[in-house]
Design a protein around this motif. Structure first.
Motif, PDB file in Angstrom:
ATOM      1  N   VAL A 165     -29.492 -21.615 -11.708  1.00  0.00           N
ATOM      2  CA  VAL A 165     -27.674 -21.545 -11.505  1.00  0.00           C
ATOM      3  C   VAL A 165     -27.583 -21.968 -10.117  1.00  0.00           C
ATOM      4  O   VAL A 165     -28.135 -22.535  -9.344  1.00  0.00           O
ATOM      5  CB  VAL A 165     -28.040 -20.076 -11.151  1.00  0.00           C
ATOM      6  CG1 VAL A 165     -28.378 -19.495 -10.081  1.00  0.00           C
ATOM      7  CG2 VAL A 165     -26.362 -19.247 -11.397  1.00  0.00           C
ATOM      8  N   LEU A 166     -26.179 -22.677 -10.347  1.00  0.00           N
ATOM      9  CA  LEU A 166     -25.406 -22.832  -9.221  1.00  0.00           C
ATOM     10  C   LEU A 166     -24.184 -21.527  -8.382  1.00  0.00           C
ATOM     11  O   LEU A 166     -24.379 -21.028  -9.149  1.00  0.00           O
ATOM     12  CB  LEU A 166     -24.000 -23.543  -9.724  1.00  0.00           C
ATOM     13  CG  LEU A 166     -24.606 -24.711 -10.249  1.00  0.00           C
ATOM     14  CD1 LEU A 166     -23.855 -25.335 -11.041  1.00  0.00           C
ATOM     15  CD2 LEU A 166     -26.018 -26.086  -9.848  1.00  0.00           C
ATOM     16  N   LEU A 189     -22.133 -16.268   0.338  1.00  0.00           N
ATOM     17  CA  LEU A 189     -22.905 -14.753   0.401  1.00  0.00           C
ATOM     18  C   LEU A 189     -22.864 -13.585  -0.506  1.00  0.00           C
ATOM     19  O   LEU A 189     -23.342 -13.088  -1.362  1.00  0.00           O
ATOM     20  CB  LEU A 189     -22.242 -14.380   1.657  1.00  0.00           C
ATOM     21  CG  LEU A 189     -22.613 -15.288   3.119  1.00  0.00           C
ATOM     22  CD1 LEU A 189     -21.402 -14.503   4.176  1.00  0.00           C
ATOM     23  CD2 LEU A 189     -23.938 -15.429   3.331  1.00  0.00           C
ATOM     24  N   GLU A 190     -21.453 -14.042  -1.270  1.00  0.00           N
ATOM     25  CA  GLU A 190     -20.916 -13.113  -2.097  1.00  0.00           C
ATOM     26  C   GLU A 190     -21.593 -13.209  -3.430  1.00  0.00           C
ATOM     27  O   GLU A 190     -22.110 -12.414  -4.744  1.00  0.00           O
ATOM     28  CB  GLU A 190     -19.474 -12.842  -2.606  1.00  0.00           C
ATOM     29  CG  GLU A 190     -18.445 -12.016  -1.451  1.00  0.00           C
ATOM     30  CD  GLU A 190     -16.976 -12.183  -2.302  1.00  0.00           C
ATOM     31  OE1 GLU A 190     -16.592 -12.818  -3.437  1.00  0.00           O
ATOM     32  OE2 GLU A 190     -16.403 -12.573  -1.130  1.00  0.00           O
ATOM     33  N   ASP A 191     -21.492 -14.504  -3.672  1.00  0.00           N
ATOM     34  CA  ASP A 191     -22.834 -15.209  -5.025  1.00  0.00           C
ATOM     35  C   ASP A 191     -23.929 -14.855  -4.692  1.00  0.00           C
ATOM     36  O   ASP A 191     -24.481 -14.402  -5.679  1.00  0.00           O
ATOM     37  CB  ASP A 191     -22.538 -16.699  -4.894  1.00  0.00           C
ATOM     38  CG  ASP A 191     -21.592 -17.392  -5.633  1.00  0.00           C
ATOM     39  OD1 ASP A 191     -20.769 -16.877  -5.790  1.00  0.00           O
ATOM     40  OD2 ASP A 191     -21.189 -18.625  -5.375  1.00  0.00           O
ATOM     41  N   ALA A 192     -24.711 -14.956  -4.191  1.00  0.00           N
ATOM     42  CA  ALA A 192     -25.798 -14.432  -3.450  1.00  0.00           C
ATOM     43  C   ALA A 192     -25.990 -13.345  -3.867  1.00  0.00           C
ATOM     44  O   ALA A 192     -27.408 -12.504  -4.541  1.00  0.00           O
ATOM     45  CB  ALA A 192     -26.655 -14.220  -1.913  1.00  0.00           C
ATOM     46  N   ALA A 212     -22.992 -15.324 -13.566  1.00  0.00           N
ATOM     47  CA  ALA A 212     -21.491 -16.578 -14.294  1.00  0.00           C
ATOM     48  C   ALA A 212     -20.906 -15.459 -14.359  1.00  0.00           C
ATOM     49  O   ALA A 212     -18.955 -16.060 -13.868  1.00  0.00           O
ATOM     50  CB  ALA A 212     -22.054 -17.518 -14.672  1.00  0.00           C
ATOM     51  N   ALA A 213     -21.073 -14.709 -15.327  1.00  0.00           N
ATOM     52  CA  ALA A 213     -19.877 -14.019 -15.493  1.00  0.00           C
ATOM     53  C   ALA A 213     -19.039 -12.913 -14.745  1.00  0.00           C
ATOM     54  O   ALA A 213     -17.327 -12.688 -14.820  1.00  0.00           O
ATOM     55  CB  ALA A 213     -20.069 -12.806 -17.014  1.00  0.00           C
ATOM     56  N   ALA A 214     -19.520 -12.526 -13.921  1.00  0.00           N
ATOM     57  CA  ALA A 214     -19.345 -11.628 -13.072  1.00  0.00           C
ATOM     58  C   ALA A 214     -18.802 -12.204 -12.150  1.00  0.00           C
ATOM     59  O   ALA A 214     -17.802 -11.846 -11.419  1.00  0.00           O
ATOM     60  CB  ALA A 214     -20.512 -10.824 -11.997  1.00  0.00           C
TER      61      ALA A 214
END
Length: 167
Positions: free
Chosen positions: A62-63, A83-86, A107-109
């Protein structure tokens, strides 16, 4: 790295000529004192927008962060987005035992919010490279515009008041 109408060409500036350019640009501003006091002044460097990355994940990879969605430096959101991604990735992996499904859920979120922030950052960057007349108009009208916008609350609250799932 101040905004410029055209990208800097390789070899266009030496460290001394870049310092001189910045000192002229910021003459009379506190930034000029900082530039004078600095032992080394880096730059210039060109920033470019990363086009939309259509796929953020495979079966087991994942990216995240700038690899998936580099936001303009003027947005001030690069580290926050990473940070939100993590957090969202961790939440997605906790909620979905199937790794491909978890990565797809992540990814969808993330995509709707990230793309909105990227657009906002691009818009913000383009407003920083104005000619002197447009800059003067912006500076003269901005206080009144901000007062009008804030009558109904903070127009950027969607960026700062965002809450992550599972956090």
């Amino acid at each position: 790295n101040p905004p410029r109408r055209r990208p800097a060409e390789p070899g266009e500036f030496t460290p001394d000529s870049w310092r001189a350019y910045l000192l002229e640009l910021f003459a009379g501003e506190p930034a000029a004192d900082l530039i004078r006091a600095s032992s080394e002044v880096l730059g210039p460097w060109n920033t470019r927008d990363l086009r939309r990355v259509p796929v953020w994940h495979g079966e087991r990879i994942v990216l995240t962060g700038d690899a998936a969605h580099a936001v303009a430096p003027s947005s001030g959101q690069g580290a926050s987005m990473a940070l939100e991604d993590a957090v969202v990735l961790g939440h997605s992996l906790r909620e979905n035992r199937d790794v491909p499904a978890a990565l797809a859920a992540y990814a969808a979120a993330r995509r709707p919010r990230v793309e909105k922030v990227v657009v906002q950052g691009r818009r913000s960057s383009s407003s920083k490279v104005l000619g002197p007349v447009r800059a003067a108009l912006r500076d003269a009208t901005l206080p009144a515009i901000m007062r009008l916008l804030h009558r109904n609350g903070d127009p950027q609250a969607w960026i700062f008041e965002h809450r992550l799932p599972g956090a």
